[in-house]
Design an enzyme around this catalytic site. Structure first.
Site, PDB file in Angstrom:
ATOM      1  N   HIS A 123       2.472  -0.251   9.538  1.00 16.65           N
ATOM      2  CA  HIS A 123       2.024  -0.068   8.598  1.00 16.65           C
ATOM      3  C   HIS A 123       1.099   0.965   8.370  1.00 16.65           C
ATOM      4  O   HIS A 123       1.126   2.155   9.518  1.00 16.65           O
ATOM      5  CB  HIS A 123       0.524  -0.814   8.588  1.00 16.65           C
TER       6      HIS A 123
ATOM      7  N   HIS B 188      -2.323   3.067   7.017  1.00 16.50           N
ATOM      8  CA  HIS B 188      -3.628   2.767   6.240  1.00 16.50           C
ATOM      9  C   HIS B 188      -4.095   3.966   5.108  1.00 16.50           C
ATOM     10  O   HIS B 188      -3.700   5.568   5.586  1.00 16.50           O
ATOM     11  CB  HIS B 188      -5.116   3.398   6.952  1.00 16.50           C
TER      12      HIS B 188
END
Length: 139
Positions: free
Chosen positions: A101, A103
């Site tokens: 992932h 950010h």
């Protein structure tokens, strides 16, 4: 491939409902449940990848293209002063959920967000050694 026991697979694929900003066939961009700043989002691929080392080139390129779109939209709409794009790989680097992932953290003057390190030093000999080791593995 999706993993049944992966919370981010469930969030990215709508098995668990979340507030999301953007979605396409490859990724879902969700608001972080514990944001570092107002507007902090995560880009989650819908397929499971443990980290950057397992990403294929097309997915990696798509994720960064989405990051650029989101960053530009944030700049135009949130009156941000800057932003950080953060992506951790491995426990030593701060990765706590082992589903790749990215950010995107909007930054505002005077905020209390800290992404920093103490600058070190390196000499040319070490750079040449590193270059020799790493460059022959780049495909």
């Amino acid at each position: 491939m999706k993993k049944d026991d992966c919370i981010f697979c469930k969030l990215a694929n709508g098995i668990i409902t979340t507030n999301y900003l953007y979605e396409d066939d490859v990724v879902k961009v969700i608001f972080d449940a514990s944001p570092a700043s107002k507007g902090h989002v995560l880009i989650l691929p819908k397929e499971h990848y443990d980290n950057i080392y397992s990403l294929d080139d097309d997915t990696a390129a798509h994720i960064f293209q989405v990051a650029v779109k989101v960053a530009k939209a944030m700049k135009e709409s949130l009156n941000i002063d800057g932003l950080n794009i953060v992506q951790n790989n491995g426990e030593a680097a701060g990765q706590t959920v082992f589903h790749f992932h990215m950010h995107i953290i909007p930054r505002y003057k005077g905020d209390n967000v800290h992404v920093e390190w103490i600058p070190g030093q390196i000499d040319d000999e070490i750079i040449e050694e590193l270059k020799a080791l790493i460059s022959k593995k780049i495909k």
